[in-house]
Write a protein that holds these residues in place. Structure first.
Motif, short mmCIF file in Angstrom:
data_model
loop_
_atom_site.label_atom_id
_atom_site.label_comp_id
_atom_site.label_asym_id
_atom_site.label_seq_id
_atom_site.Cartn_x
_atom_site.Cartn_y
_atom_site.Cartn_z
N VAL A 43 0.36 -1.29 -0.06
CA VAL A 43 0.03 0.25 -0.32
C VAL A 43 0.62 1.04 0.18
N ARG A 44 1.55 1.34 0.92
CA ARG A 44 2.47 2.46 1.31
C ARG A 44 3.32 2.69 -0.77
N ASN A 45 4.21 1.46 -0.96
CA ASN A 45 5.44 1.65 -2.37
C ASN A 45 4.27 2.11 -3.14
N ALA A 46 2.59 1.32 -3.08
CA ALA A 46 1.75 3.01 -4.16
C ALA A 46 1.14 4.26 -4.11
N ALA A 47 1.32 3.89 -2.73
CA ALA A 47 1.42 5.66 -2.82
C ALA A 47 2.32 6.60 -3.04
N ARG A 48 3.39 5.76 -2.28
CA ARG A 48 4.55 6.60 -2.73
C ARG A 48 4.99 6.44 -4.57
N THR A 49 4.67 6.34 -5.06
CA THR A 49 4.17 6.24 -6.54
C THR A 49 3.62 7.19 -7.04
N MET A 50 2.28 6.99 -6.74
CA MET A 50 1.47 8.18 -6.16
C MET A 50 2.07 9.09 -7.27
N VAL A 51 2.99 9.55 -5.87
CA VAL A 51 3.34 10.52 -5.58
C VAL A 51 4.56 11.19 -6.78
N THR A 68 -9.38 13.49 -12.35
CA THR A 68 -8.08 14.69 -12.30
C THR A 68 -6.91 13.63 -11.10
N TRP A 69 -5.93 14.08 -11.23
CA TRP A 69 -4.86 13.44 -10.77
C TRP A 69 -3.62 14.56 -10.01
N THR A 70 -3.50 14.65 -8.96
CA THR A 70 -2.42 15.76 -8.56
C THR A 70 -1.92 15.26 -7.26
N PRO A 71 -1.06 15.86 -7.45
CA PRO A 71 0.03 16.27 -6.18
C PRO A 71 -0.93 15.60 -4.12
N ALA A 72 -2.12 16.49 -4.66
CA ALA A 72 -2.53 16.75 -3.37
C ALA A 72 -3.05 15.23 -2.90
N ALA A 73 -3.71 15.05 -3.89
CA ALA A 73 -4.54 13.60 -3.72
C ALA A 73 -3.89 12.49 -3.76
N ALA A 74 -2.56 12.26 -4.24
CA ALA A 74 -1.73 11.08 -4.03
C ALA A 74 -1.54 11.78 -2.83
N ARG A 75 -0.67 12.44 -1.83
CA ARG A 75 -0.21 12.84 -0.68
C ARG A 75 -1.80 12.25 0.14
N GLN A 76 -2.73 11.91 -0.05
CA GLN A 76 -3.94 12.15 0.92
C GLN A 76 -3.54 9.84 0.82
N HIS A 77 -2.47 9.45 -0.13
CA HIS A 77 -3.18 8.75 -0.32
C HIS A 77 -2.12 7.70 0.41
N LEU A 78 -1.29 8.84 0.86
CA LEU A 78 0.47 8.11 1.04
C LEU A 78 0.01 8.53 2.34
N ASP A 79 -0.44 9.36 3.13
CA ASP A 79 -1.18 9.35 4.09
C ASP A 79 -2.07 8.44 5.26
N ILE A 80 -3.02 7.71 4.16
CA ILE A 80 -3.46 7.07 4.74
C ILE A 80 -2.67 5.32 4.86
N ALA A 81 -1.46 5.30 3.41
CA ALA A 81 -0.65 4.24 3.76
C ALA A 81 0.16 4.44 5.22
N GLU A 82 0.79 5.25 5.59
CA GLU A 82 1.68 5.93 6.91
C GLU A 82 0.24 5.62 8.03
N ALA A 83 -0.78 5.63 8.39
CA ALA A 83 -1.53 5.63 9.34
C ALA A 83 -2.04 3.90 9.98
N LEU A 84 -1.97 3.30 8.24
CA LEU A 84 -2.03 1.98 8.50
C LEU A 84 -0.38 1.62 9.39
N LEU A 85 0.73 2.00 8.21
CA LEU A 85 1.57 1.43 9.02
C LEU A 85 1.77 1.90 10.56
N GLY A 86 1.11 2.86 10.85
CA GLY A 86 1.34 3.44 12.43
C GLY A 86 0.14 2.54 12.92
N ARG A 87 -0.67 1.49 12.45
CA ARG A 87 -1.90 0.69 13.95
C ARG A 87 -3.09 1.66 13.69
N ASP A 88 -3.25 2.58 13.87
CA ASP A 88 -3.83 4.00 13.47
C ASP A 88 -5.61 3.79 12.88
#
Length: 243
Positions: free
Chosen positions: A133-141, A196-216
């Motif tokens: 999930v995290r790698n996919a989000a990073r690739t989106m960014v 529409t794809w934007t850096p902001a939308a991609a970072r939202q995906h990355l924030d989700i991945a970070e929450a998963l990583l933090g078990r939040d």
């Protein structure tokens, strides 16, 4: 002893062409519910044998789109009989006039499922699944910053399918196939609604991945709900108004 020969590659290709053409015609309304399919006319139209035609109709019947009727022939069924969750039906609807309706319907369904998947995944996903999930989000960014639309799409597909499959719930994970099909309609969609794809939308995906990583669980669920709701809001703004 005679052996039954397997279908040739040519027959298999023709078989798919018939299925695809008829399915698209039904979705577009060119073959309306109640229409009786004329075997002779279809055989002439597609220049195929009755065997190929019968096999194609069996596939469409398995999708709930047609039904053989005694003494009358094969009849086109109304939409409420179709297997609307089948990936191929999703693709056909995504190519036709029902694109906007289908997008809204599936986004609303995703709004109910994906935040739950994120909450569950924050506890159930293993390290490899979270990394996917995290790698996919990073690739989106990276793709958004490079204005790489195809790369962004592939990473978006990987993100959402990995999120669903990492939920630890096999039923929710099964929905990944449908999500991939609807996301891939963007490749062919000329109207560019909610693409529409934007850096902001991609970072939202990355924030989700970070929450998963933090078990939040709470944050993962909320961020996922916010992401999909924003897409629904964008869709509502972009979709054509009824005339």
């Amino acid at each position: 002893m005679t052996t039954r020969s397997s279908p040739s590659s040519r027959d298999r290709g023709l078989h798919w062409q018939v299925i695809n053409a008829l399915g698209q015609d039904m979705v577009a309304g060119r073959l309306a519910p109640g229409t009786i399919l004329n075997v002779e006319a279809m055989s002439e139209r597609f220049a195929v044998s009755r065997t190929v035609l019968r096999e194609a109709l069996r596939v469409l019947q398995s999708l709930g789109m047609v039904q053989p009727r005694q003494r009358t022939g094969t009849q086109v069924l109304p939409r409420d009989s179709w297997d609307l969750m089948n990936p191929q039906v999703i693709v056909w609807r995504g190519r036709g006039p029902e694109y906007f309706t289908q997008m809204r319907e599936l986004l609303e369904l995703r709004l109910g499922l994906e935040p739950v998947a994120a909450r569950l995944g924050s506890q159930a996903a293993d390290a490899q699944q979270i990394t996917s999930v995290r790698n996919a989000a990073r690739t989106m960014v990276e793709a958004a910053e490079a204005h790489d639309g195809p790369g962004y799409l592939e990473a978006d597909v990987a993100f959402h399918t990995s999120l669903l499959r990492g939920s630890g719930n096999q039923v929710i994970g099964h929905f990944a196939t449908q999500v991939e099909a609807i996301l891939r309609t963007r490749v062919e969609e000329a109207r560019y609604t909610i693409t529409t794809w934007t850096p902001a939308a991609a970072r939202q995906h990355l924030d989700i991945a970070e929450a998963l990583l933090g078990r939040d669980a709470d944050t993962a669920g909320k961020l996922t709900a916010d992401l999909i709701q924003a897409t629904i809001d964008e869709f509502v703004m972009e979709a054509p108004r009824p005339s």
